[in-house]
Design an enzyme around this catalytic site. Structure first.
Site, PDB file in Angstrom:
ATOM      1  CB  SER A 147       9.100   3.077   5.355  1.00 39.28           C
ATOM      2  OG  SER A 147       8.089   2.582   5.696  1.00 39.28           O
ATOM      3  CG  ASP A 181      -1.990  -1.036   1.247  1.00 39.79           C
ATOM      4  OD1 ASP A 181      -1.819  -2.100   0.463  1.00 39.79           O
ATOM      5  OD2 ASP A 181      -2.998  -0.668   2.033  1.00 39.79           O
TER       6      ASP A 181
END
Length: 289
Positions: free
Chosen positions: A248, A108
């Site tokens: 991240s 995602d």
């Protein structure tokens, strides 16, 4: 940075976290504070705090703020915030595209597809990079000239586990130490974050898409990239690993003439817009060779 859903809906939002990052990166005093915050030791300390029982108090406010539907996740009693952050979704909520000739998203995220020039340079916003600086290997980088760099940027509200994008043979994990800037586009205006941040990569040798480099990049207060496997056979859609707290990035490097990216992703990327994608969904397809 603007984002688009796959149905074409444009998202333009700026939350409190992004406003804080603007303060840190856009003025001299903030950047002085950053010298402390990006140090791996600070990330390790934050990790210990977020693995303590008292950190569990942060879970309910986070769920409410980001409207997390816990019914989509495995039923677990979380002992601390890091356990919650690395929660595992139920498979039916992240189905893997059944066509094995389709390249799937590993996670995602907010995706940007960037062409790699013949001299192995590419641009993220206004910052130039080379594949060699990303990998710290000029010889390996040369094979990806004229291919694509796919930047999958995760934010705190995303699902933070990632999968293999094809069946194949996975090579060894190569760790490159570094600092831990945020991966928000704000930081990229001031620092070449993808060649400064701590990261880890491996080569996935696949039949449909050739040799794919799969790289995970740590970010501000994300000191830990957890990869499950060393060398060996892996399967498309199999979990590769997960990030602990924070935003991240996953980076895929594709060789030329291997994949035709979906047109909406290419068009959005040319316009400086990230495309919102989910783990397991199609983002391109294999070119016939």
């Amino acid at each position: 940075m603007n984002q688009k859903l796959r149905d074409g809906t444009l998202i333009d939002q700026k939350d409190s976290q992004e406003r804080l990052l603007e303060v840190l990166y856009n003025n001299r005093a903030g950047r002085c504070l950053l010298k402390l915050l990006i140090h791996p030791a600070v990330s390790r300390l934050a990790g210990r705090i977020l693995s303590s029982r008292v950190s569990g108090l942060l879970i309910d406010p986070f769920v409410q703020k980001y409207k997390i539907d816990l019914e989509q996740f495995e039923s677990v009693s979380y002992q601390n915030y890091n356990e919650f952050f690395a929660r595992r979704i139920r498979p039916e909520y992240r189905p893997i595209d059944s066509d094995t000739d389709c390249l799937i998203s590993p996670c995602d995220s907010k995706l940007t597809a960037i062409p790699i020039a013949s001299d192995c340079h590419f641009m993220i916003k206004h910052t130039p990079y080379t594949v060699a600086s990303l990998l710290r290997s000029k010889k390996l980088a040369e094979a990806y000239a004229n291919g694509y760099a796919l930047i999958f940027r995760l934010t705190v509200d995303d699902y933070h586990r990632y999968c293999y994008v094809a069946d194949g043979y996975k090579g060894k994990n190569i760790h490159i130490p570094g600092v831990l800037h945020t991966v928000n586009p704000i930081a990229n205006d001031y620092f070449p974050i993808y060649k400064e941040n701590s990261r880890e990569y491996s080569i996935l040798r696949s039949e449909q898409f050739g040799d794919i480099i799969m790289m995970e990049v740590g970010a501000l207060l994300v000191g830990k990239i957890v990869n499950h496997h060393e060398k060996g056979r892996v399967l498309r859609g199999q979990e590769k690993g997960y990030f602990q707290f924070g935003g991240s990035t996953v980076v895929l490097l594709l060789k030329p003439n291997m994949v035709q990216m979906d047109e909406d992703i290419l068009e959005n990327s040319r316009d400086g817009i990230e495309t919102v994608v989910k783990l397991g969904e199609r983002i391109g397809y294999a070119l016939k060779r």
